[in-house]
Design a protein around this motif. Structure first.
Motif, PDB file in Angstrom:
ATOM      1  N   TYR A  71      50.697  36.080  36.744  1.00  0.00           N
ATOM      2  CA  TYR A  71      50.829  37.276  35.914  1.00  0.00           C
ATOM      3  C   TYR A  71      50.849  36.905  34.431  1.00  0.00           C
ATOM      4  O   TYR A  71      50.237  37.585  33.598  1.00  0.00           O
ATOM      5  N   LYS A  72      51.556  35.848  34.092  1.00  0.00           N
ATOM      6  CA  LYS A  72      51.601  35.403  32.699  1.00  0.00           C
ATOM      7  C   LYS A  72      50.209  35.036  32.204  1.00  0.00           C
ATOM      8  O   LYS A  72      49.805  35.415  31.099  1.00  0.00           O
ATOM      9  N   THR A  74      47.299  36.047  33.429  1.00  0.00           N
ATOM     10  CA  THR A  74      46.443  37.232  33.391  1.00  0.00           C
ATOM     11  C   THR A  74      46.761  38.110  32.185  1.00  0.00           C
ATOM     12  O   THR A  74      45.849  38.615  31.519  1.00  0.00           O
ATOM     13  N   TRP A 205      41.164  41.937  33.160  1.00  0.00           N
ATOM     14  CA  TRP A 205      42.224  42.085  34.162  1.00  0.00           C
ATOM     15  C   TRP A 205      41.677  41.975  35.591  1.00  0.00           C
ATOM     16  O   TRP A 205      42.312  41.377  36.463  1.00  0.00           O
ATOM     17  N   THR A 222      44.620  33.262  37.872  1.00  0.00           N
ATOM     18  CA  THR A 222      44.955  34.633  37.517  1.00  0.00           C
ATOM     19  C   THR A 222      45.517  35.341  38.747  1.00  0.00           C
ATOM     20  O   THR A 222      45.354  34.877  39.883  1.00  0.00           O
ATOM     21  N   VAL A 223      46.162  36.465  38.530  1.00  0.00           N
ATOM     22  CA  VAL A 223      46.810  37.154  39.646  1.00  0.00           C
ATOM     23  C   VAL A 223      45.778  37.655  40.648  1.00  0.00           C
ATOM     24  O   VAL A 223      46.006  37.632  41.860  1.00  0.00           O
ATOM     25  N   THR A 261      48.041  44.562  41.592  1.00  0.00           N
ATOM     26  CA  THR A 261      47.021  44.310  40.563  1.00  0.00           C
ATOM     27  C   THR A 261      46.757  45.528  39.679  1.00  0.00           C
ATOM     28  O   THR A 261      46.458  45.383  38.497  1.00  0.00           O
TER      29      THR A 261
END
Length: 287
Positions: A71-72, A74, A205, A222-223, A261
């Protein structure tokens, strides 16, 4: 002046209200299924009132701290990448909108080519990895998506809709091109910048293919890519491993990942929605 409110207006409001409520049905179902037990979904299918609630899907996703690190990564890539994309795209679009700039049509043609013809994945990969040396770096997640030709042309058309007299008057007063752009043109571009910013942030994203091709370091996942790996792992284990004693949430985890997401990025839209329609209309039909 009083505004007349007739039956036609009432009918339109009712139709759009019903339509808006209908669009919420799949989203509501996804939330409910993500909190359902896997056995209930497998036995009875997707239901708005599940037989049994369960948090197994979320426990499986969040059992590893890598999700928070992803998350960080992304969020950083989305915020920093969107800022860089807006800066370079707006500069390029503004440059092509100024008539006295030489070869601006040639530059526009060169930017237009990738919309019609793609160079292919292999040449792109060779350039990014061997020439630019971006593999397994945070820049690999940012730089390939910085310039989007569609966004550049939206910005160019928007700047062309602004009267040239405004720029010329600033130049007569002694303002240089950089001052004119950042102090005059850039503040006037909020509608189109919000629109392009939304497009860019969504691209960053939702992107997981860049991580798939260029990232091997787990610290840079990435997430979206991490959840893609989790889903692939569960699908493989469900098909090739004897899991009679343990039932993995292969169905419910899909909806849990969908909510994980989409959650943060959907919160951004209400802030830019008031600029979105105006920006996309002006940027697409002018010039």
């Amino acid at each position: 002046m009083k505004t007349r409110f007739g039956l036609l207006d009432l009918f339109i409001y009712v139709v759009f209200t019903v339509f808006a409520l209908v669009t919420l049905i799949p989203f509501t179902l996804a939330i409910i299924v993500s909190f359902s037990a896997e056995s209930s979904v497998v036995m009875n299918g997707y239901k708005f009132i599940p037989d049994k609630f369960s948090l197994d899907a979320y426990r499986l996703v969040f059992q590893d701290s890598m999700v928070f690190n992803a998350y960080k990564v992304t969020i950083f890539v989305t915020v920093f990448g969107t800022i860089i994309s807006l800066l370079f795209s707006s500069l390029l679009g503004y440059m092509m909108s100024v008539q006295k700039v030489k070869y601006r049509n040639v530059i526009a043609f060169v930017i237009f080519i990738p919309i019609v013809f793609a160079a292919g994945l292999v040449p792109w990969y060779i350039v990014v990895t061997n020439v630019l040396q971006l593999k397994n770096t945070i820049w690999a997640l940012i730089l390939p998506l910085v310039i989007n030709p569609f966004n550049v042309f939206l910005l160019r058309n928007y700047y062309k809709s602004i009267s040239p007299a405004l720029r010329e008057s600033a130049e007569i007063d002694g303002a240089g091109p950089w001052y004119t752009f950042f102090k005059i043109m850039f503040p006037l571009s909020k509608p189109i910048l919000a629109t392009v910013g939304l497009f860019a942030s969504l691209s960053y994203w939702n992107d997981f293919t860049t991580s798939l091709w260029l990232i091997d370091d787990r610290k840079l996942f990435t997430v979206q890519f991490l959840l893609y790996r989790i889903n692939s792992m569960i699908a493989y284990m469900s098909q090739h491993t004897n899991m009679s004693a343990v039932q993995l949430p292969s169905e419910t985890i899909v909806f849990a990942m969908f909510l994980i997401t989409i959650g943060p990025i959907i919160l951004v839209y209400p802030y830019v929605q008031k600029y979105f329609v105006k920006g996309i209309m002006i940027g697409s039909v002018k010039g």
